[in-house]
Design an enzyme around this catalytic site. Structure first.
Site: not given
Length: 723
Positions: A439, A553
């Site tokens: 993604g 993240d």
């Protein structure tokens, strides 16, 4: 004369009246040890004890196989003795029996997260071997027992989240081996007497939050030299000035003094200089840096480096005219400015003229801060343009399909780094090895003509109307310069093509190394190097980068390793860029600047996310990164992935299994050898260092984000650990 006649029935009556009960008692005592008899008091004290403790039978010879009971062989004692009782989280109702104090070899008492009520019996602390007692999360009332320091080796006391009241006695200073005192969430009141803290030389953690303490802090609180993590005194009624001695605490200590009645100016010495404004919020009468509230008639509250006021010009100086020398300097400066403006105008004219006549080959140098406009992106061998081609490229290992048909007309290539130069055609015509697709875009490895590899990421094809937003975001990322953060070198923008060119890090990532998929040998010194470097990079992003980034993240696949095992944080700021260009960032890449071995490991993002990060309406904060880094530390220490679950653990949507497993291990004093990665067991000399990192990781993964340390504090703590 004495009657010597004995009735024949007398022996029978004697047996029935006297001997039978004695023999019965002896048989019963022989059936169960004294420790077992003491434990049966718990069964009687708990509502529905016969059902809850169905395996606790008085006919057993020993309680050592009963649920929640741990035994050990004690030197000089023929029977195994009870050393641990763990009945946490079992929804038990009742009271805590005083008979537990008869367990003279009891070391750990773990009854937290139940519904026990009543007071804590004084007699419990007759168990002189006790060194850990966890009673938090119950309905206990009364005062802290005066006998709490009877066990000379008492190290861990957690009575938080009960309804305990009364004062904090000075006799608490007799617990000289105490390491953790956690009393938050009770009704303890009164002032803290002086003389306690100097005696607690081994205290590592102190939490007195959410109580009813009042008065001023004792000045000797600064003598807690072993303290680490967060000193939590929030949500009380403390008043008066902050003692300057707080600054004597270790620099790694974070303060949480919110919601009190402190007044006056915040001292600027020692540990105070490391605190952020959050530490002092909701103290209406408190002023000074770092709060945005200056103290009246006190310029010292202004941060260093700022000027409190503009000095007035003396009257005699204001009346003087300009000196001849100064007039000459002003004239020369004016002439130089006019000449400079002229040169700029000439430069812009010739650049515009050259731009209008550009050719479609557009050879451009990636040097300086040049922007190179060109007519069209030539059809070259470099980058596959479709997802199906990307998949075939990934299978074959190299991208030789000639399908890039150009980026678009009006594209713009911008070099961010001055020391990085190559020709655009050199980049576009090189063979592009597909590293992966996610993604966060397709990523290629491109080896330039000079042998230097770069990583090129293709972003989405949308975002035509958000050019300025894209450029602002990329420029902010490009200004980040730190040896432990992947460097963005250049970017390309066109209506239907966006590229990011960054350094290529060649030795895989931490996820692959932890799972043995690379040649990296993760010795303790290597793991500590990786932890320190990652912490430095994150602290830089949080504190020193132009935008004070939140990565959002952090996980092993986003920690790239070079040939010297130095870590490089990748993928920061990319989610924002993906949103601008129109891609779906739901899946995580971990590829920016990375190498092919990274693709072997896919991870669930939630395993590293902080509990509050899993609520979609919450905005990212730096404390999210701190939690994720703490999980990475635990993975480095244990060799286990976050989704690891022991046979006795249950699934949780709030805290990863690895975090709960390690916390439980420390509460129950599981041997360190049972928790660390087996590969580290041979490095015996590293035991103290490993233990220090464990404590730091647990501080990072606290449920309450307010008490997690800042990354700057975490980094400083790691730097103090030497291999």
């Amino acid at each position: 004369m004495l009657n010597l006649y004995i009735n024949p029935i007398f022996p029978i009556l004697f047996y029935l009246n006297y001997a039978s009960p004695i023999l019965f008692f002896l048989n019963y005592a022989a059936a169960l040890t004294t420790d077992g008899l003491s434990l049966l008091s718990v069964k009687s004290a708990v509502d529905g004890g016969d059902t809850v403790f169905s395996d606790w039978n008085d006919s057993d010879a020993t309680p050592c196989h009963w649920s929640g009971v741990t035994c050990a062989n004690i030197s000089g004692d023929p029977d195994a003795r009870v050393v641990g009782l763990a009945l946490a989280g079992r929804s038990l109702h009742g009271y805590i029996p005083s008979e537990l104090g008869s367990l003279v070899y009891l070391r750990r008492l773990n009854l937290h997260d139940n519904s026990f009520s009543g007071s804590i019996p004084d007699q419990i602390f007759n168990a002189t071997s006790l060194h850990s007692i966890f009673l938090y999360g119950n309905n206990l009332t009364g005062e802290i027992p005066a006998s709490i320091c009877n066990p000379s080796r008492l190290q861990n006391v957690d009575l938080s989240h009960n309804s305990i009241s009364g004062p904090l006695r000075k006799s608490l200073g007799n617990c000289r081996q105490l390491q953790r005192l956690i009393l938050g969430g009770n009704n303890i009141s009164g002032e803290i007497p002086s003389g306690i803290f100097p005696e607690l030389a081994n205290l590592v953690q102190l939490d007195l939050s959410s109580n009813s303490f009042n008065g001023s802090l004792p000045y000797d609180i600064g003598q807690l030299k072993s303290l680490s993590g967060t000193l939590n005194l929030s949500f009380n009624h403390f008043a008066g000035k902050l003692p300057a001695s707080l600054g004597d605490l270790p620099l790694t200590v974070s303060f949480d003094l919110q919601h009190n009645n402190f007044s006056g100016e915040i001292p600027q010495s020692g540990s105070f200089s490391n605190q952020g404004p959050t530490a002092f919020l909701n103290n209406p009468s408190l002023c000074g840096f770092p709060l945005q509230k200056t103290c009246r008639n006190n310029s010292s509250a202004i941060p260093p480096g700022t000027q409190a006021s503009t000095p007035a010009i003396a009257d005699n100086e204001s009346k003087k005219g300009l000196k001849p020398g100064l007039i000459i300097l002003i004239s020369l400066a004016d002439a130089f400015g006019v000449a400079l403006i002229g040169l700029v105008i000439v430069y812009l004219y010739w650049r515009r003229k050259d731009s209008n006549g550009c050719s479609c080959t557009c050879k451009v140098k990636f040097g300086g801060n040049q922007k190179s406009k060109f007519c069209s992106f030539p059809c070259v061998n470099g980058f596959p343009n479709t997802d199906s081609e990307a998949e075939s490229e990934k299978a074959s290992g190299a991208g030789d399909a000639s399908a890039v048909s150009g980026a678009a007309e009006g594209g713009e290539l911008v070099a961010i780094d001055k020391g990085f130069s190559f020709e655009l055609d050199e980049l576009l015509r090189a063979s592009a090895y597909v590293l992966g697709k996610s993604g966060l875009g397709i990523v290629y490895k491109v080896v330039l003509g000079n042998g230097i590899p770069v990583a090129v990421r293709r972003l989405g094809e949308g975002g035509e109307q958000r050019y300025k937003e894209f450029v602002a975001e990329v420029q902010a990322i490009g200004r980040v310069k730190h040896p432990n953060v992947v460097k963005l070198r250049a970017y390309y923008w066109a209506l239907d093509e966006k590229l990011l060119i960054s350094d290529f890090i060649s030795n895989g990532n931490l996820a692959s190394a932890l799972r043995g998929q690379t040649s990296t040998i993760l010795s303790w010194s290597t793991r500590l190097k990786i932890a320190k470097g990652t912490a430095r990079g994150l602290a830089y992003l949080h504190e020193c980068s132009p935008r004070k980034f939140v990565h959002g993240d952090i996980k092993p696949s986003n920690i790239l390793l070079d040939n010297e095992h130095q870590p490089h944080i990748s993928d920061f700021g990319l989610n924002r860029l993906i949103n601008i260009t129109g891609n779906n960032p739901s899946s995580s890449g971990g590829f920016m600047g990375g190498a092919l071995p990274y693709l072997a490991q896919t991870e669930k993002v939630n395993n590293y996310q902080a509990p509050e990060a899993r609520v979609s309406s919450n905005r990212p904060t730096q404390k999210w990164d701190v939690y994720s880094f703490g999980v990475v530390l635990l993975e480095l220490l244990t060799g286990k992935s976050p989704e690891f679950s022991s046979p006795t653990s249950s699934t949780s949507t709030e805290i990863s299994d690895l975090v709960r497993w390690v916390r439980k291990g420390f509460e129950e004093e599981t041997p360190l050898s049972d928790m660390v990665d087996p590969l580290l067991l041979q490095e015996v000399h590293a035991k103290k260092e490993v233990l220090s990192v464990f404590h730091l990781a647990l501080a990072c993964t606290e449920r309450d984000f307010e008490i997690r340390p800042r990354m700057k504090t975490v980094s400083e703590s790691l730097e103090k650990i030497r291999t």
